[in-house]
Write a protein that holds these residues in place. Structure first.
Motif: not given
Length: 216
Positions: A64-68
């Motif tokens: 989620g962090e990588s995408v966001f």
């Protein structure tokens, strides 16, 4: 990985994002509310499985962090080369974390390696974005720009955690501690305070009326 500062600072930032949602709903920052809620719930879930293997939860959080953050800086940046760089490596690290979630949940070494490398990537992206803003906004007070605070928080948090996790084996071998906690645990907890404080400041700095734009 224990829970300390993270759920408190994350929940405070969720509350701030909810209170100021009317200011950010027409900008890319509108996604902070669901993202911060996702991370806070994930951290609390990881805490609930503290005595068992909870690494799969951290893999999901990291995806989620990588995408966001990739999505965020992609839309904030005006530089085509930087946007392409962000798009390629954000997808790469998201897929690398997904691979780990499927094949490496029994061994933390792969996850720790990814934390270090993806953290350096996000720190680099935030620095390149700040450099871009300095060149574009020569006459603008950067500290009054929401994007500046997001980039500052991301840079501080991910550069610090990357250094710590790159030294994970050394820290474990030498039993290096701060306030009685292993450095690779307590340092990210402390740095999370700076990250979510900067995100909260970024949200608060949004003007009361925001046009439909990705610009922070």
């Amino acid at each position: 990985m224990n829970i300390f500062f993270n759920p408190v600072t994350e929940l405070i930032s969720v509350l701030i994002a909810a209170v100021y949602y009317a200011r950010i709903r027409y900008s890319v920052s509108k996604w902070f509310l669901p993202f911060l809620l996702f991370v806070a719930v994930g951290e609390m879930a990881a805490g609930a499985f503290l005595e068992t293997n909870n690494i799969h939860i951290y893999y999901i959080i990291s995806i989620g962090e990588s995408v966001f953050y990739g999505y965020l800086f992609y839309h904030l940046s005006k530089n085509r080369l930087l946007k392409n760089f962000i798009r390629v490596f954000s997808c790469f690290f998201a897929l690398a974390y997904l691979y780990g979630l499927i094949f490496h949940t029994s061994n933390a070494s792969y996850y720790i390696l990814l934390l270090a490398t993806s953290g350096f990537f996000l720190a680099l992206v935030s620095l390149l974005y700040l450099y871009e803003r300095v060149n574009i906004d020569d006459d603008t007070d950067l500290v009054r720009q929401p994007g500046f605070w997001v980039a500052l928080g991301v840079c501080i948090f991910f550069s610090g955690t990357s250094i710590v996790f790159s030294l994970h084996d050394f820290i474990s071998k030498e039993n290096l501690r701060l306030f009685g906690y292993k450095l690779y645990w307590i340092i990210p907890q402390i740095l999370s305070f700076f990250l979510y404080t900067c995100i909260s400041v970024s949200i608060i700095l949004h003007p009361k009326r925001e046009h439909r734009s990705a610009e922070e």
